[in-house]
Design a protein around this motif. Sequence first.
Motif: not given
Length: 290
Positions: A79, A98, A100
Motif C-alpha cells: 500500500s 480507504n 480498498d
Amino acid sequence: MEFVIENQHLTVTVKDKGAEITSVIAKKTGIEYIWQADEKVWNRHAPILFPFVGRLKDDSFRHNGNTYTMGQHGFARDSKFSVHERLSDSITFILAPNGDFKDVYPFLFELQLTYQLFENQLAVSYKVKNLDADKMYFSIGGHPGFNVPLMEGEAFEDYYVKMTPDTSRDRLFLEGPYLAADKTVAVELNEFRLQRDLFLNDAIIFKTPEPTTVTLASDKGEHGATMSYEDFDYLGIWTKPQEDATYICLEPWCGLADRSDSDGELERKTAIQSLEPGNKRYYVHRIEFF
C-alpha cells in the motif's frame, strides 16, 4: 517515491510504497546493509507486516459472520503511505483507511511508521490506532532483510545469530505455511551459525516475551547488525535455503500465521492483538549497524 534520511553515520532510503526501507549505507565504510530485492530470489527489502503476520488458513478469515480474503502478511507492504512529517534524520509515514481496505479488512484504522536515526542506530516505531466503533483485531511485525555476507571474502556460513538474554525460549514450528498445532519445544538455542538447511522448512520462530537483543555477526569480519526490542512477542529468522539468497531476515512480530487447525474466526486467531475503539498502541524496534 523514495525518501532519504541521514546523519553523520548512516544514509537510509525509504519508499512510500509499504513505507519500506530499501537501503541503509554506512558513510564511513560504504557498506550496504539491506538486501537489494533481487527479483529472481526475493523481491522485497524490509516489508511491514499488517494487519496480519504470516499466512491465513485458506487465505481468509471470518468476523461477525462475514468472510474476508487476504494474502500472506496483509496489505500494508503493498500500500502507498503518505508522508506525515519529514526531517533530515527522521520520517513518518501514515496509512489511513480507504475503500480498498474495507473489502478485505472490516475495521477503520490508522497505521503510522516512523524511522529515526540516532548515531549508528535506526529506530523503527509503529503506531496502530483504532478509528472504528468496534474492537479491532490485528497483528503487526517487521521483516528487514540484511545482506549476508556484508564483505568480500566472507561467506554466508561465516555468520551467526546470537540472542540475549541467554535463556530457554519456546520454539514454534511450521507445517507448510501454517503454525504447527501443539508443537512447541523449549530450547536453549541462544546462538547458532547460519546454515542453509536450517531454513528448509521456512522460518525459525521463537517466543520472546522478555526484552530481546538479536545480533547478526561474522567470525571473519567486524561488521553486522544488532536488533533490540521490548514490544514484540515473537522473533522470526528467515531466508530462502538456496545459495543465491544472500540475506537473512530478523523479524520482530506481534502475531503469527494461522495454526494448521485454525477455524478461521478472527477473535480466536493465535497471538492476535486487539484494541478498543479510540485506543492506540506503540511498538518499537531498534537496529544498530556496526
